[in-house]
Design an enzyme around this catalytic site. Structure first.
Site, PDB file in Angstrom:
ATOM      1  NE  ARG A   1      -2.855   2.210   3.362  1.00 27.33           N
ATOM      2  CZ  ARG A   1      -3.048   2.738   4.537  1.00 27.33           C
ATOM      3  NH1 ARG A   1      -2.529   2.184   5.601  1.00 27.33           N
ATOM      4  NH2 ARG A   1      -3.774   3.816   4.662  1.00 27.33           N
TER       5      ARG A   1
ATOM      6  CG  ASN B   1      -1.150   3.278  12.994  1.00 26.70           C
ATOM      7  OD1 ASN B   1      -2.045   4.120  12.844  1.00 26.70           O
ATOM      8  ND2 ASN B   1      -0.165   3.121  12.121  1.00 26.70           N
TER       9      ASN B   1
ATOM     10  CG  HIS C   1      -0.225   8.252  13.291  1.00 27.30           C
ATOM     11  ND1 HIS C   1      -1.348   7.567  12.889  1.00 27.30           N
ATOM     12  CD2 HIS C   1      -0.571   8.959  14.382  1.00 27.30           C
ATOM     13  CE1 HIS C   1      -2.340   7.865  13.713  1.00 27.30           C
ATOM     14  NE2 HIS C   1      -1.889   8.703  14.628  1.00 27.30           N
TER      15      HIS C   1
HETATM   16  C1  DQA Z   1      -1.525   6.251   9.398  1.00 27.06           C
HETATM   17  C2  DQA Z   1      -1.952   7.634   8.941  1.00 27.06           C
HETATM   18  C3  DQA Z   1      -3.455   7.688   8.661  1.00 27.06           C
HETATM   19  O1  DQA Z   1      -3.832   8.975   8.222  1.00 27.06           O
HETATM   20  C4  DQA Z   1      -3.819   6.688   7.578  1.00 27.06           C
HETATM   21  O2  DQA Z   1      -5.215   6.674   7.384  1.00 27.06           O
HETATM   22  C5  DQA Z   1      -3.291   5.335   7.839  1.00 27.06           C
HETATM   23  C6  DQA Z   1      -1.963   5.180   8.429  1.00 27.06           C
HETATM   24  C7  DQA Z   1       0.002   6.133   9.568  1.00 27.06           C
HETATM   25  O3  DQA Z   1       0.429   5.182  10.197  1.00 27.06           O
HETATM   26  O4  DQA Z   1       0.737   6.960   9.035  1.00 27.06           O
HETATM   27  O5  DQA Z   1      -3.914   4.341   7.470  1.00 27.06           O
HETATM   28  O6  DQA Z   1      -2.097   5.997  10.665  1.00 27.06           O
END
Ligand code: DQA
Length: 165
Positions: A17, A73, A99
């Site tokens: 992804r 997360n 994140h």
């Molecule tokens: C995330 C940041 C989020 O905005 C996003 O929707 C994710 C991953 C990150 O780990 O950077 O799915 O949480």
């Protein structure tokens, strides 16, 4: 020490992804690395990933009385889920939000974290290494809490002054 690692929606797609944002490590690889360093420090990790908000809330609720802290997360739910924030507040455990990307350096809708209000602290923007940083912070917080409790328990009660005439 036992810690729940909770991963939100689409994090099961890591490695495939948007690699330019999230890198090429898979979630399994991240977890294996994290387990490696946890094992060395005598920390037990319980891993969980779900794409469903309700399942994440159920998992958070199960943490009450079963683990010492939460590394989470919440992924996209970070920006939308009052329910996950409420669940984290309800269990009242030390919690670090992680994140992979720097949410403050991305689209405006990602720059607000609803769940952060229920977390002890947030690590954002350091790639998968952020999970290690989060784990170090969390174990430190839990150890400090434990030490403070021990000190309180072993404190000698101060004798009340005898004020009788
Ligand atoms: C995330 C940041 C989020 O905005 C996003 O929707 C994710 C991953 C990150 O780990 O950077 O799915 O949480």
């Amino acid at each position: 020490m036992k810690i729940a690692v909770i991963q939100g929606p689409n994090l099961n797609m890591l490695g495939m992804r948007e690699k330019h944002i999230y890198g090429s490590m898979t979630l399994d690889q991240i977890h294996a690395q994290l387990k490696g360093s946890a094992d060395q420090n005598g920390i037990e990790l319980e891993f969980f990933q779900s794409n469903l908000e309700g399942e994440i809330i159920d998992r958070i609720q199960e943490c009450m009385g079963t683990v010492h802290g939460i590394l989470i997360n919440p992924a996209a739910y970070t920006h939308t889920s009052i329910a996950i924030a409420d669940a984290l507040k309800a269990v009242s455990l030390p919690t670090v939000e992680v994140h992979i990307s720097n949410i403050y350096h991305r689209e405006e809708f990602r720059q607000k974290s609803i769940t952060a209000s229920a977390s002890t602290g947030v690590v954002t923007g350091f790639g998968p290494f952020g999970y290690h940083m989060g784990l170090i912070a969390l174990t430190q917080i839990i150890s400090e809490m434990f030490n403070a409790q021990q000190q309180q328990a072993s404190a000698v009660p101060v004798e009340e002054e005898n004020t009788t005439e």
